[in-house]
Design an enzyme around this catalytic site. Structure first.
Site, mmCIF file in Angstrom:
data_model
loop_
_atom_site.group_PDB
_atom_site.id
_atom_site.type_symbol
_atom_site.label_atom_id
_atom_site.label_comp_id
_atom_site.label_asym_id
_atom_site.label_seq_id
_atom_site.Cartn_x
_atom_site.Cartn_y
_atom_site.Cartn_z
ATOM 1 N N MET A 174 0.803 -1.179 0.080
ATOM 2 C CA MET A 174 0.142 -0.077 0.016
ATOM 3 C C MET A 174 0.973 1.359 -0.073
ATOM 4 S SD MET A 174 -3.215 -0.894 2.115
ATOM 5 C CE MET A 174 -2.713 -0.766 3.689
ATOM 6 N N LEU A 231 6.597 3.105 1.773
ATOM 7 C CA LEU A 231 7.864 1.830 1.768
ATOM 8 C C LEU A 231 8.591 2.301 2.798
ATOM 9 C CD1 LEU A 231 7.727 1.246 -1.896
ATOM 10 C CD2 LEU A 231 6.182 0.251 -0.432
ATOM 11 N N GLU A 270 12.071 -0.329 5.333
ATOM 12 C CA GLU A 270 13.022 -1.335 5.128
ATOM 13 C C GLU A 270 12.377 -2.849 4.777
ATOM 14 O OE1 GLU A 270 16.349 -1.730 4.395
ATOM 15 O OE2 GLU A 270 15.909 0.479 3.987
ATOM 16 N N HIS A 319 9.520 -3.366 3.545
ATOM 17 C CA HIS A 319 8.833 -3.676 2.158
ATOM 18 C C HIS A 319 10.201 -3.999 1.350
ATOM 19 C CE1 HIS A 319 5.686 -0.902 3.215
ATOM 20 N NE2 HIS A 319 4.999 -1.919 2.951
ATOM 21 N N GLN A 356 -10.605 -2.746 2.555
ATOM 22 C CA GLN A 356 -10.025 -3.331 3.732
ATOM 23 C C GLN A 356 -9.762 -2.273 4.824
ATOM 24 O OE1 GLN A 356 -6.033 -4.408 1.571
ATOM 25 N NE2 GLN A 356 -4.928 -4.061 3.575
ATOM 26 N N GLY A 406 4.882 -10.336 4.256
ATOM 27 C CA GLY A 406 5.872 -10.213 5.402
ATOM 28 C C GLY A 406 5.043 -11.040 6.354
ATOM 29 N N SER A 449 6.621 -0.873 10.612
ATOM 30 C CA SER A 449 5.445 -0.589 9.871
ATOM 31 C C SER A 449 5.271 0.825 9.568
ATOM 32 C CB SER A 449 4.375 -0.713 11.176
ATOM 33 O OG SER A 449 3.207 -0.370 10.731
ATOM 34 N N SER A 450 4.314 1.244 8.558
ATOM 35 C CA SER A 450 4.017 2.291 7.956
ATOM 36 C C SER A 450 3.312 2.999 9.178
ATOM 37 C CB SER A 450 3.112 2.295 6.631
ATOM 38 O OG SER A 450 3.716 1.544 5.716
ATOM 39 N N ARG A 451 2.739 2.361 9.750
ATOM 40 C CA ARG A 451 1.965 3.165 10.848
ATOM 41 C C ARG A 451 2.939 3.601 12.074
ATOM 42 N NH1 ARG A 451 -2.436 -0.709 9.083
ATOM 43 N NH2 ARG A 451 -4.041 1.009 8.321
HETATM 44 O O1 PAF Z 1 -0.150 -5.829 3.474
HETATM 45 C C1 PAF Z 1 -0.675 -4.922 2.929
HETATM 46 O O2 PAF Z 1 0.135 -3.939 2.331
HETATM 47 C C2 PAF Z 1 -1.881 -4.990 2.259
HETATM 48 O O3 PAF Z 1 -2.911 -5.515 2.925
HETATM 49 C C3 PAF Z 1 -1.912 -5.694 0.946
HETATM 50 C C4 PAF Z 1 -1.569 -7.067 0.847
HETATM 51 C C5 PAF Z 1 -0.937 -4.996 -0.256
HETATM 52 C C6 PAF Z 1 -3.266 -5.813 0.387
HETATM 53 O O4 PAF Z 1 -3.830 -4.359 0.227
#
Ligand code: PAF
Length: 277
Positions: free
Chosen positions: A26, A29, A31, A33, A57, A144, A182-184
């Site tokens: 999503m 990005l 490390e 990713h 989602q 991941g 995590s991005s968060r």
């Molecule tokens: O893990 C994520 O970043 C998302 O849930 C994914 C797998 C890209 C689906 O949107």
């Protein structure tokens, strides 16, 4: 790196690509990713990444609108990682109909752990990953382990629906103090960032106790919950499950995973540790 924003353009490129390893993301990005991209690169063929913040989602009141979108920085990182193709569709490209009619419905596991607190989340993930697999047609896809339940849902979906994609689990990237990347994490204040590794430390404590033969799972998870709550966390769950089906672990199980989700200030952080006895 070639960038595609439409399904048709990506499909035309895919026909020429040979063996293709895929990293769905999503964006925003980090490390973690990049280590997924490295695992994709190690497969020996071409690498495709998708960046798509999937509205399906996110639940009501979640951070879909504010989810960090950092496209330029992401592109530079993917270039540096040697990625061949980036698929970056608009919401209208992936969901041209106002109400997406067909969805992929995971089994009961979708309502447990994170799914209990995020109703519909795993339906949204399974649906978009199916769509991405159908568009990208990868030979393998990297996921991941940090999103452990997501990994299990995708593994189950691919097996049950005979999707011709090899799912490759990749270990969680961690900061030096143990915090899962995590991005968060970007939502944390400096003070919260210093507190955040407590989640990992509690998982580690449980993992060490299990390795030493502890069998009172309730006591172990309640102690972790209490420690977090005493330090200002709002805990969704701390649980010990079996690695394969994510069922509640029982004394005597050999392959377990301890999973937790808790809020610290704004973000909800998740983490887990696998334990093999
Ligand atoms: O893990 C994520 O970043 C998302 O849930 C994914 C797998 C890209 C689906 O949107």
């Amino acid at each position: 790196m070639q960038i595609f924003t439409t399904v048709a353009e990506f499909r035309a490129w895919r026909k020429t690509a040979g063996y293709l390893a895929f990293v769905p993301t999503m964006g925003n990005l980090h490390e973690g990713h990049i280590s997924l991209c490295a695992a994709a690169k190690a497969r020996g063929g071409k690498v495709a990444v998708s960046i798509f913040v999937n509205p399906l989602q996110f639940g009501q009141g979640e951070d879909y609108q504010s989810y960090p979108r950092t496209f330029e920085e992401d592109c530079a990182k993917l270039e540096a990682a040697g990625v061949d193709a980036l698929f970056h569709p608009t919401v209208d490209q992936l969901y041209p109909r106002v109400e997406q009619q067909y969805k992929v419905e995971p089994p009961a596991i979708q309502d447990e752990l994170c799914g209990h607190f995020r109703p519909g989340h795993f339906r949204g993930v399974a649906t978009v990953v199916t769509k991405l697999f159908n568009i990208v047609q990868p030979d393998s896809a990297m996921f991941g382990k940090k999103d452990y339940q997501q990994l299990k849902v995708i593994e189950g979906m691919v097996a049950d629906l005979d999707m011709p994609v090899e799912i490759v689990p990749v270990d969680t990237g961690r900061a030096d103090d143990g915090l899962a990347l995590s991005s968060r994490n970007g939502y944390l204040t400096a003070e919260e960032r210093a507190e955040a590794p407590r989640l990992y430390r509690n998982l580690k404590k449980i993992a060490d106790a299990l390795a030493a033969g502890a069998t009172d799972f309730v006591q172990l998870t309640q102690a972790a919950r209490a420690d977090l709550e005493n330090h200002g966390w709002r805990v969704d769950y701390v649980e010990i499950r079996d690695q394969d089906r994510l069922e509640h672990a029982r004394p005597g199980d050999k392959r377990m995973v301890v999973l937790a989700a808790a809020r610290l200030g704004k973000p909800r952080l998740i983490d887990n540790l696998e334990i093999e006895l």
